[in-house]
Design a protein around this motif. Structure first.
Motif, PDB file in Angstrom:
ATOM      1  N   GLY A   1       0.812  -1.211   0.000  1.00 25.10           N
ATOM      2  CA  GLY A   1       0.000   0.000   0.000  1.00 25.10           C
ATOM      3  C   GLY A   1       0.842   1.255   0.000  1.00 25.10           C
ATOM      4  O   GLY A   1       2.010   1.252  -0.392  1.00 25.10           O
ATOM      5  N   LEU A   2       0.246   2.325   0.445  1.00 21.15           N
ATOM      6  CA  LEU A   2       0.897   3.627   0.411  1.00 21.15           C
ATOM      7  C   LEU A   2       2.071   3.683   1.380  1.00 21.15           C
ATOM      8  O   LEU A   2       1.990   3.178   2.508  1.00 21.15           O
ATOM      9  N   ASP A   3       3.163   4.285   0.933  1.00 21.33           N
ATOM     10  CA  ASP A   3       4.311   4.518   1.799  1.00 21.33           C
ATOM     11  C   ASP A   3       3.856   5.392   2.971  1.00 21.33           C
ATOM     12  O   ASP A   3       3.396   6.519   2.782  1.00 21.33           O
TER      13      ASP A   3
ATOM     14  N   HIS B   1       0.499  -9.684   0.369  1.00 20.28           N
ATOM     15  CA  HIS B   1      -0.373  -8.570   0.714  1.00 20.28           C
ATOM     16  C   HIS B   1      -0.582  -7.636  -0.480  1.00 20.28           C
ATOM     17  O   HIS B   1       0.361  -7.274  -1.177  1.00 20.28           O
ATOM     18  N   ALA B   2      -1.839  -7.262  -0.695  1.00 23.79           N
ATOM     19  CA  ALA B   2      -2.215  -6.217  -1.657  1.00 23.79           C
ATOM     20  C   ALA B   2      -3.151  -5.290  -0.901  1.00 23.79           C
ATOM     21  O   ALA B   2      -4.356  -5.529  -0.821  1.00 23.79           O
ATOM     22  N   VAL B   3      -2.582  -4.268  -0.317  1.00 22.93           N
ATOM     23  CA  VAL B   3      -3.279  -3.440   0.665  1.00 22.93           C
ATOM     24  C   VAL B   3      -3.526  -2.041   0.108  1.00 22.93           C
ATOM     25  O   VAL B   3      -2.616  -1.434  -0.484  1.00 22.93           O
ATOM     26  N   GLY B   4      -4.719  -1.515   0.293  1.00 26.28           N
ATOM     27  CA  GLY B   4      -5.003  -0.135  -0.070  1.00 26.28           C
ATOM     28  C   GLY B   4      -4.686   0.161  -1.525  1.00 26.28           C
ATOM     29  O   GLY B   4      -5.335  -0.356  -2.434  1.00 26.28           O
TER      30      GLY B   4
ATOM     31  N   PHE C   1      -4.222  -2.959  -3.494  1.00 29.56           N
ATOM     32  CA  PHE C   1      -5.498  -3.572  -3.856  1.00 29.56           C
ATOM     33  C   PHE C   1      -6.096  -2.839  -5.054  1.00 29.56           C
ATOM     34  O   PHE C   1      -6.536  -3.452  -6.037  1.00 29.56           O
ATOM     35  N   GLN C   2      -6.073  -1.516  -5.016  1.00 26.26           N
ATOM     36  CA  GLN C   2      -6.663  -0.735  -6.094  1.00 26.26           C
ATOM     37  C   GLN C   2      -5.886  -0.877  -7.401  1.00 26.26           C
ATOM     38  O   GLN C   2      -6.477  -0.847  -8.485  1.00 26.26           O
ATOM     39  N   LEU C   3      -4.568  -1.051  -7.313  1.00 25.58           N
ATOM     40  CA  LEU C   3      -3.794  -1.269  -8.527  1.00 25.58           C
ATOM     41  C   LEU C   3      -4.175  -2.599  -9.174  1.00 25.58           C
ATOM     42  O   LEU C   3      -4.328  -2.686 -10.399  1.00 25.58           O
TER      43      LEU C   3
END
Length: 268
Positions: free
Chosen positions: A74-76, A130-133, A136-138
């Motif tokens: 996810g985001l840094d 993990h595919a977070v935030g 996930f959106q990507l």
């Protein structure tokens, strides 16, 4: 607020965590900061957007993948600190801008997530860990998703007091429906491989060691079909949600007429 300069050099893209390799009609886009679990930054987003603009016209299928144990964490989190990431807009700075300035900055970020649905391409996300935030959106930005059995999706933005704003809400609803999408976003819970496959979030779930091979097999199957037929079919399916039954039938007839004339060598 002055926007940072967009990178156009592939070497710079790689420094920001994105690598592009082109193998004939297949493009491989790899998130390549595994030590940071491919955490995303505005610089990575600019690199992803630049990759989309730079693809050769011969490319038909794009495979998005990631190095390491996670697709993207996810985001840094440095973006949340008062100082932010050097040279980038921090959240504090974004929040203090005018409505127009903040809107323009977020719109620029979204470019990294939107070109994957282009009519002339079919895109596949191969997702592990993990595919977070933003991660996930990507993955949601792509047309298709192949996941490893260790995948863990989560939309954590609402839990942080934010909303998912990187173009992921519409494809999520289209894939799993409004009620499940709301529950996933509002709770921030984890969605594993079994649920992802059962709900349509993933097209296929495979053992982690088979992820790259399964994604490449899918890419090869897509490339086996004639390009213009795939483009026409994708357009029909993408537009179906906004058409009535009769309007969709009309669109099918028009598309088929174009295909038959093309195959028969008859021009407009």
């Amino acid at each position: 607020m002055t926007a940072p300069v967009v990178d156009t050099d592939p070497q710079q893209w790689e420094e920001h965590g994105v690598r592009l390799d082109v193998e004939g009609e297949l493009a491989l886009v790899t998130l390549c900061h595994p030590k940071r679990r491919n955490a995303q930054t505005p610089a990575m987003w600019r690199a992803l957007a630049a990759v989309g603009r730079s693809l050769p016209g011969t490319v038909r299928v794009v495979l998005l993948r990631a190095e390491g144990v996670s697709f993207s964490a996810g985001l840094d989190r440095q973006m949340f600190t008062p100082e932010g990431i050097p040279g980038e807009h921090s959240f504090v700075r974004l929040a203090s801008g005018t409505d127009a300035e903040t809107d323009a900055a977020i719109a620029e970020y979204q470019e990294a997530f939107t070109w994957w649905r282009r009519a002339d391409l079919v895109t596949i996300a191969a997702v592990q860990g993990h595919a977070v935030g933003a991660g996930f959106q990507l993955a949601l930005g792509c047309d298709l998703r192949v996941v490893a059995d260790d995948v863990q999706f989560a939309m954590k933005e609402t839990s942080l007091g934010l909303v998912p704003d990187l173009a992921g809400t519409k494809p999520l609803i289209e894939l799993v429906g409004y009620a499940r999408a709301l529950e996933i976003c509002a709770t921030g819970r984890w969605v594993g491989a079994e649920e992802a496959a059962a709900t349509g979030l993933a097209n296929l779930a495979v053992p982690a060691g088979e992820l790259d091979g399964a994604a490449r097999d899918l890419a090869a199957a897509l490339l086996a079909a004639p390009r213009n037929a795939v483009i026409e079919t994708k357009a029909l399916l993408q537009g179906a949600g906004g058409r009535s039954y009769d309007e969709q039938r009309t669109a099918e007839r028009a598309a088929q007429t174009r295909r038959m004339r093309d195959l028969a060598g008859i021009g407009d």
